[in-house]
Design an enzyme around this catalytic site. Structure first.
Site, mmCIF file in Angstrom:
data_model
loop_
_atom_site.group_PDB
_atom_site.id
_atom_site.type_symbol
_atom_site.label_atom_id
_atom_site.label_comp_id
_atom_site.label_asym_id
_atom_site.label_seq_id
_atom_site.Cartn_x
_atom_site.Cartn_y
_atom_site.Cartn_z
ATOM 1 N N ASN A 193 36.618 -10.868 14.198
ATOM 2 C CA ASN A 193 35.241 -11.257 14.501
ATOM 3 C C ASN A 193 34.611 -10.080 15.234
ATOM 4 O O ASN A 193 34.866 -9.863 16.418
ATOM 5 C CB ASN A 193 35.253 -12.517 15.382
ATOM 6 C CG ASN A 193 33.858 -13.001 15.704
ATOM 7 O OD1 ASN A 193 32.872 -12.351 15.368
ATOM 8 N ND2 ASN A 193 33.779 -14.133 16.371
ATOM 9 N N ARG A 210 34.894 -12.804 9.966
ATOM 10 C CA ARG A 210 33.788 -13.722 10.230
ATOM 11 C C ARG A 210 32.482 -12.958 10.003
ATOM 12 O O ARG A 210 32.246 -11.923 10.631
ATOM 13 C CB ARG A 210 33.853 -14.222 11.666
ATOM 14 C CG ARG A 210 32.668 -15.069 11.988
ATOM 15 C CD ARG A 210 32.639 -15.488 13.423
ATOM 16 N NE ARG A 210 31.517 -16.364 13.627
ATOM 17 C CZ ARG A 210 30.702 -16.307 14.667
ATOM 18 N NH1 ARG A 210 30.919 -15.431 15.616
ATOM 19 N NH2 ARG A 210 29.699 -17.130 14.770
ATOM 20 N N HIS A 252 27.180 -21.795 12.649
ATOM 21 C CA HIS A 252 28.379 -22.540 13.077
ATOM 22 C C HIS A 252 29.013 -23.286 11.901
ATOM 23 O O HIS A 252 29.725 -24.267 12.105
ATOM 24 C CB HIS A 252 28.044 -23.595 14.166
ATOM 25 C CG HIS A 252 27.702 -23.035 15.503
ATOM 26 N ND1 HIS A 252 26.765 -23.633 16.304
ATOM 27 C CD2 HIS A 252 28.182 -21.973 16.184
ATOM 28 C CE1 HIS A 252 26.656 -22.951 17.450
ATOM 29 N NE2 HIS A 252 27.512 -21.936 17.386
ATOM 30 N N GLY A 255 26.409 -21.481 22.522
ATOM 31 C CA GLY A 255 25.476 -21.750 21.414
ATOM 32 C C GLY A 255 25.754 -23.180 20.987
ATOM 33 O O GLY A 255 26.914 -23.583 20.970
ATOM 34 N N ARG A 269 19.466 -19.986 25.212
ATOM 35 C CA ARG A 269 18.453 -20.040 24.140
ATOM 36 C C ARG A 269 17.601 -21.298 24.268
ATOM 37 O O ARG A 269 18.123 -22.366 24.612
ATOM 38 C CB ARG A 269 19.140 -20.032 22.768
ATOM 39 C CG ARG A 269 19.649 -18.670 22.367
ATOM 40 C CD ARG A 269 20.405 -18.724 21.054
ATOM 41 N NE ARG A 269 21.765 -18.250 21.235
ATOM 42 C CZ ARG A 269 22.770 -18.501 20.403
ATOM 43 N NH1 ARG A 269 22.577 -19.232 19.325
ATOM 44 N NH2 ARG A 269 23.963 -18.018 20.650
ATOM 45 N N GLU A 284 37.808 -21.977 14.867
ATOM 46 C CA GLU A 284 37.166 -21.186 13.818
ATOM 47 C C GLU A 284 38.113 -20.146 13.241
ATOM 48 O O GLU A 284 38.081 -19.864 12.043
ATOM 49 C CB GLU A 284 35.894 -20.527 14.372
ATOM 50 C CG GLU A 284 34.779 -21.549 14.536
ATOM 51 C CD GLU A 284 33.580 -21.046 15.317
ATOM 52 O OE1 GLU A 284 33.660 -20.997 16.556
ATOM 53 O OE2 GLU A 284 32.571 -20.718 14.695
HETATM 54 P P1 AMP Z 1 31.946 -21.982 23.821
HETATM 55 O O1 AMP Z 1 30.698 -21.222 23.496
HETATM 56 O O2 AMP Z 1 32.299 -23.018 22.804
HETATM 57 O O3 AMP Z 1 33.095 -21.085 24.193
HETATM 58 O O4 AMP Z 1 31.610 -22.821 25.151
HETATM 59 C C1 AMP Z 1 31.409 -22.170 26.376
HETATM 60 C C2 AMP Z 1 30.732 -23.116 27.332
HETATM 61 O O5 AMP Z 1 31.496 -24.327 27.450
HETATM 62 C C3 AMP Z 1 30.659 -22.602 28.756
HETATM 63 O O6 AMP Z 1 29.537 -21.788 28.946
HETATM 64 C C4 AMP Z 1 30.551 -23.881 29.549
HETATM 65 O O7 AMP Z 1 29.187 -24.261 29.620
HETATM 66 C C5 AMP Z 1 31.276 -24.905 28.720
HETATM 67 N N1 AMP Z 1 32.573 -25.303 29.293
HETATM 68 C C6 AMP Z 1 33.772 -24.718 29.143
HETATM 69 N N2 AMP Z 1 34.727 -25.390 29.832
HETATM 70 C C7 AMP Z 1 34.119 -26.424 30.448
HETATM 71 C C8 AMP Z 1 34.548 -27.485 31.315
HETATM 72 N N3 AMP Z 1 35.804 -27.612 31.680
HETATM 73 N N4 AMP Z 1 33.605 -28.353 31.739
HETATM 74 C C9 AMP Z 1 32.315 -28.221 31.366
HETATM 75 N N5 AMP Z 1 31.861 -27.259 30.546
HETATM 76 C C10 AMP Z 1 32.738 -26.372 30.100
#
Ligand code: AMP
Length: 397
Positions: A7, A90, A179, A211, A240, A383
């Site tokens: 990626n 990706r 996504h 995102g 965003r 992913e």
């Molecule tokens: P992703 O883009 O799927 O990696 O998600 C990242 C986001 O998930 C982070 O910026 C957090 O806002 C949220 N996140 C990750 N772990 C937790 C948690 N244990 N509790 C609440 N939000 C979380």
């Protein structure tokens, strides 16, 4: 077969080496600050994370360093590069050309180049990754897996904007959705988890991460999704804005003395829950601040959950019903309070939450009660595994 999943971003490159038979991750890592100074974090399965400060002036040197680590006698996991059977890349944008993953031939690469205009920040970086791998691993089959491909089944009524039709026919201005790899993986896995076929279910996938997008998956096919021409459309996200009145752009530009480009930058990088809270884009910070009485953090969470719930309602209408709602990605997998808030708007669908199972984080779980008219699940997305599976499917075992 071992599949190297790549990626590639403009200054970073994430990788995983996956054994497609066992679906185990053999090693994973991240190259950062490519073209600046360079930093490579490599984690072999079962081992410690190792940080290397290798200079990474170009993406070719980054890929070269990754291959060196993978075959290194100490931190490596394979004896030689001949143990890499295929590479899965990706790719963010496949335009209208790619409705599925594709073998990376010269013709396919030329078509991906044509999509650069639609994703100027992402596709050129993805192509640099492809070219670096081709240079260092000639003869190894490579596959492109697109973020947009899964949504190519959206009907015209879902993908056309109410704008001059010529903007679509001449410039490709339409909704594409993103996504897709995650929405496809999670909707399939949700069906499998319930012992059903995707063709039997109307599923709404809520991919809620930094995102965020929702997808209406009717009988296995994406029929609508919240991101559009770019990943800026839809629900509010970490930084965003999601949907706003387009007239705000001109008004805010005049008030703040900004160019259109600068306003777009605010919409992409300083809006969403970060913009409302003025504190953080991370729901862990926002949850803690809201609990301590910070009103703007609480408002940011409310706006987010309310908008996610509105999209769920819209997609229940789009599919004339919903059997399954699946939460995934960082917030969807790990934040029970966000799930509870979103679902509190959806009692009219006959949804009943099981407060016990909803406490769990990051594992496949049914979070609705047996009486709930809609089954609500948490399905962790993966992913990289989805890309590895697609790659094997295209190149053959
Ligand atoms: P992703 O883009 O799927 O990696 O998600 C990242 C986001 O998930 C982070 O910026 C957090 O806002 C949220 N996140 C990750 N772990 C937790 C948690 N244990 N509790 C609440 N939000 C979380």
């Amino acid at each position: 077969m071992n599949v190297l999943v790549i990626n590639c971003g403009s200054s970073s490159l994430k990788y995983q080496l996956i054994d497609s038979e066992t679906e185990k991750v053999l090693a994973k890592g991240l190259c950062e600050r490519i073209g600046i100074d360079g930093r490579l974090t490599h984690t072999p399965a079962g081992g410690q994370k190792i940080v290397f400060n290798d200079p990474l002036p170009t993406h070719v040197t980054a890929v070269s360093s990754v291959l060196e680590k993978l075959t290194d006698p100490q931190c490596g996991v394979i004896a030689s590069l001949s143990e890499i059977g295929a590479v899965g890349h990706r790719i963010v944008h496949g335009g209208e050309k790619f409705a599925s993953s594709t073998l990376l031939t010269d013709e396919a690469i030329a078509e991906i180049e044509k999509c650069c205009e639609l994703a100027p920040l992402h596709n050129p970086a993805n192509l640099i990754g492809i070219n670096a791998c081709r240079e260092l691993m000639p003869g190894v089959p490579m596959v492109a897996v697109f973020d947009t491909a899964f949504h190519q089944t959206m009907p015209e009524k879902a993908f056309l904007y109410s704008l001059p039709y010529r903007w679509y026919s001449q410039y490709g201005i339409r909704r594409y959705g993103f996504h897709g790899t995650s929405h496809s993986f999670v909707s399939k896995r949700a069906a499998e988890f319930l012992g059903k076929k995707p063709e039997e279910l109307k599923t709404i996938v809520c991919h809620l991460g930094n995102g965020a997008s929702l997808c209406a998956v009717k009988y296995g096919k994406s029929v609508d999704t919240s991101m559009g021409f770019t990943p800026l459309e839809g629900v509010p996200m970490g930084t965003r804005s999601g949907n706003i009145d387009p007239a705000i752009l001109e008004y805010a530009a005049a008030k703040e003395g900004l160019t259109l480009h600068e306003v777009m930058n605010v919409l992409n990088k300083q809006s969403g829950v970060q913009g409302i809270s003025g504190l953080s884009s991370d729901f862990r910070d926002l949850g803690a601040a809201a609990a301590a009485g910070d009103k703007r953090s609480a408002a940011a969470i409310e706006v987010f959950c309310y908008n996610v719930a509105k999209f769920v309602g819209a997609y229940a209408a789009a599919m004339n019903g919903v059997d399954v709602i699946a939460f995934t990605a960082g917030i969807g997998e790990n934040d029970p309070s966000v799930r509870t808030k979103v679902l509190s708007y959806l009692e009219y669908l006959g949804i009943e939450v099981n407060p016990q199972t909803n406490k769990l984080r990051g594992e496949e779980t049914v979070i609705s009660t047996p009486d709930s008219r809609v089954t609500v699940l948490v399905i962790p997305t993966n992913e990289e595994l989805a890309i590895a599976r697609e790659t094997v499917e295209i190149v053959g075992e």
